[in-house]
Write a protein that holds these residues in place. Structure first.
Motif, PDB file in Angstrom:
ATOM      1  N   ASP A 193      39.547 -10.747  -0.759  1.00  0.00           N
ATOM      2  CA  ASP A 193      38.705 -11.779  -0.167  1.00  0.00           C
ATOM      3  C   ASP A 193      38.391 -11.404   1.285  1.00  0.00           C
ATOM      4  N   PRO A 194      37.364 -12.018   1.874  1.00  0.00           N
ATOM      5  CA  PRO A 194      37.078 -11.751   3.283  1.00  0.00           C
ATOM      6  C   PRO A 194      38.331 -11.973   4.142  1.00  0.00           C
ATOM      7  N   PRO A 195      38.584 -11.093   5.099  1.00  0.00           N
ATOM      8  CA  PRO A 195      39.832 -11.188   5.864  1.00  0.00           C
ATOM      9  C   PRO A 195      39.875 -12.406   6.767  1.00  0.00           C
ATOM     10  N   ARG A 196      41.097 -12.818   7.068  1.00  0.00           N
ATOM     11  CA  ARG A 196      41.369 -13.934   7.961  1.00  0.00           C
ATOM     12  C   ARG A 196      42.356 -13.458   9.019  1.00  0.00           C
ATOM     13  N   PRO A 197      42.395 -14.098  10.190  1.00  0.00           N
ATOM     14  CA  PRO A 197      43.438 -13.749  11.164  1.00  0.00           C
ATOM     15  C   PRO A 197      44.817 -13.957  10.549  1.00  0.00           C
ATOM     16  N   LEU A 198      45.763 -13.116  10.940  1.00  0.00           N
ATOM     17  CA  LEU A 198      47.097 -13.154  10.361  1.00  0.00           C
ATOM     18  C   LEU A 198      48.133 -13.471  11.431  1.00  0.00           C
ATOM     19  N   ARG A 199      48.959 -14.455  11.150  1.00  0.00           N
ATOM     20  CA  ARG A 199      50.083 -14.708  12.042  1.00  0.00           C
ATOM     21  C   ARG A 199      51.012 -13.505  11.997  1.00  0.00           C
ATOM     22  N   THR A 200      51.329 -12.969  13.159  1.00  0.00           N
ATOM     23  CA  THR A 200      52.154 -11.770  13.235  1.00  0.00           C
ATOM     24  C   THR A 200      53.397 -12.014  14.078  1.00  0.00           C
ATOM     25  N   THR A 201      54.429 -11.242  13.798  1.00  0.00           N
ATOM     26  CA  THR A 201      55.595 -11.262  14.671  1.00  0.00           C
ATOM     27  C   THR A 201      55.302 -10.436  15.923  1.00  0.00           C
ATOM     28  N   PHE A 202      55.993 -10.764  16.992  1.00  0.00           N
ATOM     29  CA  PHE A 202      56.017  -9.975  18.210  1.00  0.00           C
ATOM     30  C   PHE A 202      57.471  -9.567  18.438  1.00  0.00           C
ATOM     31  N   THR A 203      57.687  -8.298  18.699  1.00  0.00           N
ATOM     32  CA  THR A 203      59.030  -7.730  18.645  1.00  0.00           C
ATOM     33  C   THR A 203      59.666  -7.616  20.020  1.00  0.00           C
ATOM     34  N   LEU A 204      60.945  -7.979  20.079  1.00  0.00           N
ATOM     35  CA  LEU A 204      61.756  -7.795  21.271  1.00  0.00           C
ATOM     36  C   LEU A 204      62.688  -6.607  21.062  1.00  0.00           C
ATOM     37  N   GLY A 205      62.525  -5.568  21.871  1.00  0.00           N
ATOM     38  CA  GLY A 205      63.450  -4.449  21.816  1.00  0.00           C
ATOM     39  C   GLY A 205      64.836  -4.869  22.277  1.00  0.00           C
ATOM     40  N   ALA A 206      65.854  -4.155  21.797  1.00  0.00           N
ATOM     41  CA  ALA A 206      67.234  -4.506  22.125  1.00  0.00           C
ATOM     42  C   ALA A 206      67.505  -4.325  23.613  1.00  0.00           C
ATOM     43  N   ASP A 207      68.168  -5.343  24.202  1.00  0.00           N
ATOM     44  CA  ASP A 207      68.534  -5.316  25.616  1.00  0.00           C
ATOM     45  C   ASP A 207      69.648  -6.339  25.791  1.00  0.00           C
ATOM     46  N   SER A 208      69.958  -6.700  27.000  1.00  0.00           N
ATOM     47  CA  SER A 208      70.969  -7.724  27.220  1.00  0.00           C
ATOM     48  C   SER A 208      70.449  -9.071  26.715  1.00  0.00           C
TER      49      SER A 208
END
Length: 337
Positions: free
Chosen positions: A116-131
Motif C-alpha cells: 500500500d502507499p507508504p505512511r510515516p512510521l513511528r521509530t525508536t531512537f537509540t541511546l548508546g551505552a553510557d553512565s
C-alpha cells in the motif's frame, strides 16, 4: 535488455559522537555505495556490512568484483539470491536493482513490492551505552522520541541502573533494550524482573549468537527479539520457541527482496517482525522504510548518529520517520546525459 554497468564506491561516515554497545565503540562507519546503470536510468544501494560477522568494505568489494560478470548481466532479484550470499554486498546490489526497476517502469518501489502507499512510521531512537546519568539526560533530550531503545552492555547492576534512570527521565516513552549479545543465561531472570518493573516492552538479543537453545523455556512476559541470531531467511524457523520477534536488517539478510520474504515467513510462523538498520545514511534507510511498512516495530534512526547525512535525507518528526521517493526508489530517477 543490454548489459548493466556496475560502479562501486566506498566512503567513511563520521559519527557525531562515539557510540557504544556491548563490546564495541564506534566512531566511524565504513560503507560501500553501488550504482547499476543501463545508460538510461540508474539504481543505487548502500551497505555497511555485518560487523559481528566480520564483513568489511574490502571484503564486500571483493565479493562484488568476483561476481561482476553475473551482476552486469542484469540478474533478477531472485537470481541475485543465488549469486551472492546474505550480507552487505548483496544488499547493495539488491537495492540498486529495485531502484533501477522503479526508474525504468515509472513505478515506485512500494508499488513494485505490492504494498500500500507508504505512511510515516513511528521509530525508536537509540541511546548508546553510557553512565545512567548521561543516558537519562540523553533520553530527556530526545524530546520528539516516543519510542527509545537502550543499549546495554551485560553488566547487570549497571544495566539495571541505566534502565531505571531512563524510565525516570521518560515515564511517557515506549522503552526497549538491546543486549547486543552481552548477557549470560544466569543474568536473565534478574534482568527481566527489572524490565517488567520499569515497563520495558522489548528485550533484544540478550545472549550471544550460538546460545539460542538457552532461551528455550525462559518465562518472559516481555517479548525477546532475535537480531544477531537471525541473519537471513534460513534462520527464521529456528526462532520458534526461543524468540517472539525477529529483527530484519537488510545488511544482514542481503536486501529488501529477502527482507520481505523473511517478514512473510515470520508472519506465517506467528512471530513479530521488526526492521532495523546499521549506521548509514538516508540512502540505506530508504529501503528499510519500505520494509517497515509491513513491520510491527521500526528502528530506523541510523542517520541520526551521523555528523553529516547524504541529501536528500529522511525526515524525523513527532517520533516518526518518513522517507520520500526522492531519498531512494524514485521512479523519475535517471542518469544525467
Amino acid at each position: 535488455m543490454g548489459r548493466l554497468t556496475l560502479d562501486i564506491a566506498s566512503e567513511t561516515l563520521r559519527l557525531a559522537q562515539p557510540f557504544r554497545i556491548a563490546g564495541h565503540v564506534f566512531d566511524t562507519s565504513d560503507i560501500i555505495v553501488v550504482t547499476l546503470s543501463d545508460g538510461r536510468a540508474r539504481g543505487r544501494g548502500e551497505a555497511s556490512g555485518v560487523f559481528f560477522l566480520g564483513e568489511t568494505v574490502d571484503g564486500m568489494r571483493g565479493q562484488l568484483e568476483a561476481a561482476r560478470a553475473a551482476l552486469e548481466a542484469w540478474p533478477t532479484r531472485e537470481a541475485l539470491r543465488f549469486i551472492l550470499p546474505p550480507g552487505g554486498a548483496r544488499n547493495a546490489i539488491d537495492c540498486a536493482l529495485w531502484e533501477l526497476e522503479a526508474a525504468l517502469t515509472g513505478q515506485p518501489v512500494w508499488r513494485l513490492a505490492g504494498l500500500d502507499p507508504p505512511r510515516p512510521l513511528r521509530t525508536t531512537f537509540t541511546l548508546g551505552a553510557d553512565s545512567p546519568e548521561v543516558m537519562a539526560r540523553g533520553a530527556a533530550d530526545y524530546a520528539q522520541a516516543r519510542s527509545i531503545k537502550i543499549k546495554l552492555t551485560g553488566d547487570l547492576p549497571l544495566d539495571q541502573a541505566r534502565v531505571r534512570a531512563i524510565r525516570s527521565a521518560r515515564p511517557d516513552a515506549w522503552l526497549g533494550v538491546d543486549g547486543n549479545q552481552g548477557f549470560v543465561r544466569a543474568d536473565l531472570d534478574g534482568l527481566i524482573e527489572t524490565l517488567v518493573e520499569q515497563r520495558v516492552s522489548l528485550l533484544e538479543q540478550p545472549l550471544a549468537r550460538g546460545h539460542e537453545p538457552e532461551l528455550e523455556g525462559v518465562a518472559s512476559p516481555i517479548p525477546i527479539a532475535a537480531d544477531e541470531s537471525c541473519v537471513s531467511l534460513a534462520d527464521v524457523a529456528a526462532a520458534i520457541g526461543r524468540f517472539q520477534v525477529i529483527n530484519i536488517k537488510l545488511d544482514k539478510c542481503g536486501g529488501l527482496t529477502e527482507g520481505l520474504l523473511m517478514a512473510a515467513k515470520a508472519r506465517r510462523l506467528g512471530l513479530g517482525v521488526m526492521v532495523g538498520t546499521m549506521v548509514g545514511t538516508s540512502l540505506a534507510t530508504g529501503p528499510g522504510f519500505v520494509l517497515g511498512q509491513v513491520c510491527d516495530l521500526v528502528d530506523l534512526d541510523g542517520p541520526t548518529f551521523l555528523a553529516k547525512d547524504r541529501p536528500p535525507g529522511v525526515v524525523y518528526s513527532d517520533g516518526a520517520v518518513w522517507a520520500g521517493e526522492d531519498v531512494w526508489g524514485d521512479p523519475a530517477s535517471a542518469v544525467a546525459a
